[in-house]
Design a protein around this motif. Sequence first.
Motif, PDB file in Angstrom:
ATOM      1  N   ASP A   1      14.833   7.772  49.438  1.00 42.38           N
ATOM      2  CA  ASP A   1      16.103   8.444  49.151  1.00 42.38           C
ATOM      3  C   ASP A   1      16.665   9.099  50.412  1.00 42.38           C
ATOM      4  OD1 ASP A   1      15.838   7.842  46.370  1.00 42.38           O
ATOM      5  OD2 ASP A   1      14.480   9.548  46.178  1.00 42.38           O
ATOM      6  N   VAL A   2      15.781   9.731  51.182  1.00 46.93           N
ATOM      7  CA  VAL A   2      16.210  10.380  52.418  1.00 46.93           C
ATOM      8  C   VAL A   2      16.743   9.337  53.398  1.00 46.93           C
ATOM      9  CG1 VAL A   2      15.517  11.871  54.332  1.00 46.93           C
ATOM     10  CG2 VAL A   2      14.472  12.176  52.077  1.00 46.93           C
ATOM     11  N   ALA A   3      16.012   8.213  53.527  1.00 46.83           N
ATOM     12  CA  ALA A   3      16.440   7.151  54.431  1.00 46.83           C
ATOM     13  C   ALA A   3      17.793   6.580  54.015  1.00 46.83           C
ATOM     14  CB  ALA A   3      15.377   6.046  54.469  1.00 46.83           C
ATOM     15  N   ALA A   4      17.969   6.364  52.711  1.00 46.22           N
ATOM     16  CA  ALA A   4      19.238   5.818  52.219  1.00 46.22           C
ATOM     17  C   ALA A   4      20.396   6.772  52.519  1.00 46.22           C
ATOM     18  CB  ALA A   4      19.144   5.543  50.720  1.00 46.22           C
ATOM     19  N   ALA A   5      20.152   8.071  52.390  1.00 44.46           N
ATOM     20  CA  ALA A   5      21.199   9.049  52.661  1.00 44.46           C
ATOM     21  C   ALA A   5      21.600   9.062  54.123  1.00 44.46           C
ATOM     22  CB  ALA A   5      20.729  10.443  52.239  1.00 44.46           C
ATOM     23  N   CYS A   6      20.678   8.631  54.994  1.00 51.77           N
ATOM     24  CA  CYS A   6      20.946   8.602  56.440  1.00 51.77           C
ATOM     25  C   CYS A   6      21.321   7.206  56.931  1.00 51.77           C
ATOM     26  CB  CYS A   6      19.717   9.101  57.205  1.00 51.77           C
ATOM     27  SG  CYS A   6      19.237  10.778  56.813  1.00 51.77           S
ATOM     28  N   TYR A   7      21.426   6.254  55.994  1.00 49.79           N
ATOM     29  CA  TYR A   7      21.816   4.878  56.323  1.00 49.79           C
ATOM     30  C   TYR A   7      20.872   4.245  57.346  1.00 49.79           C
ATOM     31  CZ  TYR A   7      26.081   6.486  54.058  1.00 49.79           C
ATOM     32  OH  TYR A   7      26.978   7.021  53.153  1.00 49.79           O
TER      33      TYR A   7
ATOM     34  N   SER B   1      16.529   2.532  57.665  1.00 51.36           N
ATOM     35  CA  SER B   1      15.385   2.052  56.903  1.00 51.36           C
ATOM     36  C   SER B   1      14.322   3.139  56.788  1.00 51.36           C
ATOM     37  CB  SER B   1      14.770   0.821  57.568  1.00 51.36           C
ATOM     38  OG  SER B   1      14.138   1.175  58.790  1.00 51.36           O
ATOM     39  N   LYS B   2      13.476   3.011  55.774  1.00 50.57           N
ATOM     40  CA  LYS B   2      12.381   3.958  55.591  1.00 50.57           C
ATOM     41  C   LYS B   2      11.452   3.941  56.801  1.00 50.57           C
ATOM     42  CE  LYS B   2       8.321   4.802  52.701  1.00 50.57           C
ATOM     43  NZ  LYS B   2       7.526   4.328  51.531  1.00 50.57           N
ATOM     44  N   ALA B   3      11.138   2.742  57.304  1.00 53.81           N
ATOM     45  CA  ALA B   3      10.227   2.621  58.444  1.00 53.81           C
ATOM     46  C   ALA B   3      10.794   3.288  59.690  1.00 53.81           C
ATOM     47  CB  ALA B   3       9.937   1.146  58.715  1.00 53.81           C
ATOM     48  N   ALA B   4      12.094   3.088  59.927  1.00 56.72           N
ATOM     49  CA  ALA B   4      12.731   3.684  61.111  1.00 56.72           C
ATOM     50  C   ALA B   4      12.738   5.208  61.013  1.00 56.72           C
ATOM     51  CB  ALA B   4      14.152   3.157  61.270  1.00 56.72           C
ATOM     52  N   LEU B   5      13.029   5.725  59.831  1.00 55.86           N
ATOM     53  CA  LEU B   5      13.054   7.175  59.643  1.00 55.86           C
ATOM     54  C   LEU B   5      11.670   7.774  59.847  1.00 55.86           C
ATOM     55  CD1 LEU B   5      14.610   9.734  58.854  1.00 55.86           C
ATOM     56  CD2 LEU B   5      14.043   9.237  56.462  1.00 55.86           C
ATOM     57  N   GLU B   6      10.657   7.142  59.277  1.00 56.71           N
ATOM     58  CA  GLU B   6       9.282   7.640  59.435  1.00 56.71           C
ATOM     59  C   GLU B   6       8.880   7.656  60.910  1.00 56.71           C
ATOM     60  OE1 GLU B   6       7.248   9.166  57.724  1.00 56.71           O
ATOM     61  OE2 GLU B   6       7.361   8.608  55.622  1.00 56.71           O
ATOM     62  N   LYS B   7       9.225   6.614  61.636  1.00 58.64           N
ATOM     63  CA  LYS B   7       8.870   6.543  63.054  1.00 58.64           C
ATOM     64  C   LYS B   7       9.526   7.669  63.837  1.00 58.64           C
ATOM     65  CE  LYS B   7       8.803   3.368  66.994  1.00 58.64           C
ATOM     66  NZ  LYS B   7       9.148   2.000  67.464  1.00 58.64           N
ATOM     67  N   MET B   8      10.812   7.899  63.594  1.00 56.76           N
ATOM     68  CA  MET B   8      11.528   8.983  64.279  1.00 56.76           C
ATOM     69  C   MET B   8      10.944  10.336  63.916  1.00 56.76           C
ATOM     70  SD  MET B   8      15.577   8.096  64.241  1.00 56.76           S
ATOM     71  CE  MET B   8      15.636   7.268  62.660  1.00 56.76           C
ATOM     72  N   PHE B   9      10.675  10.536  62.631  1.00 62.81           N
ATOM     73  CA  PHE B   9      10.202  11.826  62.155  1.00 62.81           C
ATOM     74  C   PHE B   9       8.836  12.157  62.754  1.00 62.81           C
ATOM     75  CE2 PHE B   9       9.796  15.278  59.101  1.00 62.81           C
ATOM     76  CZ  PHE B   9      11.111  15.594  58.848  1.00 62.81           C
ATOM     77  N   ARG B  10       7.954  11.164  62.790  1.00 61.88           N
ATOM     78  CA  ARG B  10       6.627  11.398  63.355  1.00 61.88           C
ATOM     79  C   ARG B  10       6.692  11.604  64.864  1.00 61.88           C
ATOM     80  NH1 ARG B  10       2.241  10.385  60.100  1.00 61.88           N
ATOM     81  NH2 ARG B  10       2.676   9.408  58.068  1.00 61.88           N
ATOM     82  N   CYS B  11       7.587  10.908  65.534  1.00 65.11           N
ATOM     83  CA  CYS B  11       7.709  11.029  66.985  1.00 65.11           C
ATOM     84  C   CYS B  11       8.165  12.426  67.374  1.00 65.11           C
ATOM     85  CB  CYS B  11       8.691   9.988  67.515  1.00 65.11           C
ATOM     86  SG  CYS B  11       8.995  10.114  69.290  1.00 65.11           S
ATOM     87  N   ILE B  12       9.156  12.967  66.670  1.00 62.32           N
ATOM     88  CA  ILE B  12       9.721  14.267  67.036  1.00 62.32           C
ATOM     89  C   ILE B  12       8.962  15.419  66.379  1.00 62.32           C
ATOM     90  CG2 ILE B  12      11.791  15.698  67.016  1.00 62.32           C
ATOM     91  CD1 ILE B  12      11.959  13.241  68.814  1.00 62.32           C
TER      92      ILE B  12
END
Length: 265
Positions: free
Chosen positions: A26-32, A34-45
Amino acid sequence: MNKLEILAEAMEYMEQHLQEEIKTEDVAAACYCSKAALEKMFRCINRISVHDYLLRRRMMLAAKTIVSAPGVNLLDVALACGYSTNESFSRAFKRVWNCNPSEFRANPQQFELFPRRYPPYMEGDAYSMKNVDISELYELFQQRRNCYFICFDVEHLTAVNEISHRAGDMVILESLKRLEREAGEEDVVFRIGGDEFTILTNSEDIGYVEELCGRVKAFNGTTVSFEEMELPIYLRTAITKLSSESVRYNELFEQLHSAIKENRK
């Protein structure tokens, strides 16, 4: 949106939907994205998964409610945090606080509000954020709306990464160590980009903030060893304050990055 805009939008979306049963998708969809891309960014930062951030943010708010409103029914606390049953809420609460909500309510003094160093953020605990959990930041932004932020970015990191990404990681870690060493006991160090960091001070005194900047910049030019090379580290600084009454991740992150960009000119 760039990566950091997506990150800020994700955190803001979660903050606005803490009382709903939302998932990473849901969070990924709200940010337009993918789930994988969001997880990667979130873990990196942030060095934590989206799910764990959401869990800990909710449980911190739950603990705060239990302490500030001892007469509130625990099921009402559960519902306010997006859980439909006491059982699911208790399991989630215990994951963060290592006790169930009723035990916490009986003796909240034995627990530190809020959980610190959970988990370590980088190898060797170099990125500890002055012992503050990432999910506590939103509360601190509200409490310290009149305090100064000091923004930093690492100069010439692209050239270092061309030598080796491991060398770049070493420069970032050493930069964070410098900020942690010089920041005051109540100041908070957190990351807002690949090579961009912020100290949220607990001070409205510009003299204190300028002195802190000076201490950090005094180390500019000193090196970190990588294989047979000595890599000099330079940090640029910029000072800013919250420019609006409301605290929104996307607006705050944009302001902090703008301060850094202005300092590069």
